[in-house]
Design a protein around this motif. Structure first.
Motif, PDB file in Angstrom:
ATOM      1  N   GLU A   1      -2.868   4.860  -5.019  1.00  0.00           N
ATOM      2  CA  GLU A   1      -3.821   5.960  -5.032  1.00  0.00           C
ATOM      3  C   GLU A   1      -3.229   7.188  -4.343  1.00  0.00           C
ATOM      4  O   GLU A   1      -2.659   7.106  -3.258  1.00  0.00           O
ATOM      5  CB  GLU A   1      -5.128   5.542  -4.361  1.00  0.00           C
ATOM      6  CG  GLU A   1      -5.876   4.494  -5.177  1.00  0.00           C
ATOM      7  CD  GLU A   1      -7.146   4.002  -4.516  1.00  0.00           C
ATOM      8  OE1 GLU A   1      -7.298   4.164  -3.286  1.00  0.00           O
ATOM      9  OE2 GLU A   1      -7.998   3.458  -5.242  1.00  0.00           O
TER      10      GLU A   1
ATOM     11  N   ASP B   1       0.850  -1.183   0.000  1.00  0.00           N
ATOM     12  CA  ASP B   1       0.000   0.000   0.000  1.00  0.00           C
ATOM     13  C   ASP B   1       0.892   1.241   0.000  1.00  0.00           C
ATOM     14  O   ASP B   1       1.485   1.587   1.017  1.00  0.00           O
ATOM     15  CB  ASP B   1      -0.904  -0.003   1.238  1.00  0.00           C
ATOM     16  CG  ASP B   1      -1.884   1.166   1.244  1.00  0.00           C
ATOM     17  OD1 ASP B   1      -1.777   2.066   0.375  1.00  0.00           O
ATOM     18  OD2 ASP B   1      -2.762   1.182   2.132  1.00  0.00           O
TER      19      ASP B   1
ATOM     20  N   ASN C   1      -3.216  -2.619 -10.756  1.00  0.00           N
ATOM     21  CA  ASN C   1      -2.839  -1.747  -9.633  1.00  0.00           C
ATOM     22  C   ASN C   1      -3.867  -0.639  -9.480  1.00  0.00           C
ATOM     23  O   ASN C   1      -4.527  -0.253 -10.436  1.00  0.00           O
ATOM     24  CB  ASN C   1      -1.459  -1.123  -9.895  1.00  0.00           C
ATOM     25  CG  ASN C   1      -0.373  -2.163  -9.987  1.00  0.00           C
ATOM     26  OD1 ASN C   1       0.063  -2.701  -8.979  1.00  0.00           O
ATOM     27  ND2 ASN C   1       0.057  -2.470 -11.203  1.00  0.00           N
ATOM     28  N   LYS C   2      -3.989  -0.121  -8.277  1.00  0.00           N
ATOM     29  CA  LYS C   2      -4.891   1.001  -8.013  1.00  0.00           C
ATOM     30  C   LYS C   2      -4.100   2.291  -8.199  1.00  0.00           C
ATOM     31  O   LYS C   2      -3.119   2.518  -7.492  1.00  0.00           O
ATOM     32  CB  LYS C   2      -5.431   0.929  -6.591  1.00  0.00           C
ATOM     33  CG  LYS C   2      -6.280  -0.288  -6.317  1.00  0.00           C
ATOM     34  CD  LYS C   2      -6.722  -0.321  -4.871  1.00  0.00           C
ATOM     35  CE  LYS C   2      -7.513  -1.577  -4.584  1.00  0.00           C
ATOM     36  NZ  LYS C   2      -7.883  -1.673  -3.156  1.00  0.00           N
TER      37      LYS C   2
ATOM     38  N   SER D   1      -0.293   4.227  -0.990  1.00  0.00           N
ATOM     39  CA  SER D   1      -1.202   5.356  -1.156  1.00  0.00           C
ATOM     40  C   SER D   1      -0.617   6.588  -0.467  1.00  0.00           C
ATOM     41  O   SER D   1      -0.115   6.519   0.648  1.00  0.00           O
ATOM     42  CB  SER D   1      -2.593   5.027  -0.598  1.00  0.00           C
ATOM     43  OG  SER D   1      -2.528   4.632   0.754  1.00  0.00           O
TER      44      SER D   1
ATOM     45  N   ASN E   1      -1.375  -0.593  -4.218  1.00  0.00           N
ATOM     46  CA  ASN E   1      -2.223   0.581  -4.075  1.00  0.00           C
ATOM     47  C   ASN E   1      -1.348   1.824  -4.208  1.00  0.00           C
ATOM     48  O   ASN E   1      -0.541   2.121  -3.337  1.00  0.00           O
ATOM     49  CB  ASN E   1      -2.939   0.571  -2.722  1.00  0.00           C
ATOM     50  CG  ASN E   1      -3.912   1.728  -2.578  1.00  0.00           C
ATOM     51  OD1 ASN E   1      -3.936   2.655  -3.385  1.00  0.00           O
ATOM     52  ND2 ASN E   1      -4.723   1.690  -1.525  1.00  0.00           N
TER      53      ASN E   1
END
Length: 190
Positions: free
Chosen positions: A149, A127, A166-167, A129, A147
């Motif tokens: 984002e 993650d 992927n985000k 983000s 992630n």
């Protein structure tokens, strides 16, 4: 038996790979030009510590805790951060070589990577983000189910990230490195 507690200590030019580092909790300590190459740091705790010009290449960090730790101009080749203790993990990296390192499955929200070499680094299932990857080389870095984002990759280079796996909502990319989002599609851009 409780591990010793060491606070406000500074270690300079210490080759820990040949001398044992005390398995302890280090709070607000600074390590300058120290060598941890291939050393076992199992279950050691670093809290509010800074590593400057240190070598962590191939260090064994199983269950090692890094809580608010900064690495500055360090060599971290192949360091398996995914084996470290994820509880309260907080890292930042400035001008570090993290080639072949692994952050597999870790929460690295808002982590800063500045001027780092991240070639072939594994960010699978991580993650990131809100993370910032400023002026970082991401050549062959692995992003799968990652992630990203609101991450800032606007000055990163050599990136190849599949939006399919992927985000990336709200992530920042420059026009030049946005082409790395099309790698999976095998398109020719002229």
């Amino acid at each position: 038996m409780n591990a010793p507690y060491i606070t406000d200590a500074t270690y300079k030019r210490t080759p820990f790979s040949s001398a044992e580092l005390l398995n302890a909790e280090y709070d607000n300590c600074t390590f300058i030009d120290c060598d941890f190459t291939a050393m076992y740091l199992t279950s050691t705790v670093f809290l509010d510590c800074e590593f400057i010009d240190c070598n962590f290449s191939s260090a064994k960090i199983k269950n090692t805790a890094f809580k608010s730790v900064t690495f500055n101009n360090c060599k971290l080749l192949g360091t398996p951060f995914n084996a470290s203790n994820p509880f309260l993990l907080e890292l930042s990296f400035v001008t570090c070589n993290l080639s072949l390192a692994s952050f597999y499955g870790l929460s690295l929200k808002n982590t800063a990577f500045t001027d780092c070499n991240l070639q072939k680094t594994d960010f699978t299932n991580a993650d990131l983000s809100g993370a910032v990857l400023a002026n970082c080389d991401l050549n062959q870095a692995l992003f799968n189910n990652t992630n990203l984002e609101k991450a800032d990759l606007s000055s990163a280079k050599n990136l190849s990230i599949s939006p399919r796996y992927n985000k990336i909502k709200g992530a920042k990319f420059s026009k030049v490195n946005a082409l790395g989002l099309l790698t999976d599609y095998k398109v020719v851009i002229i």
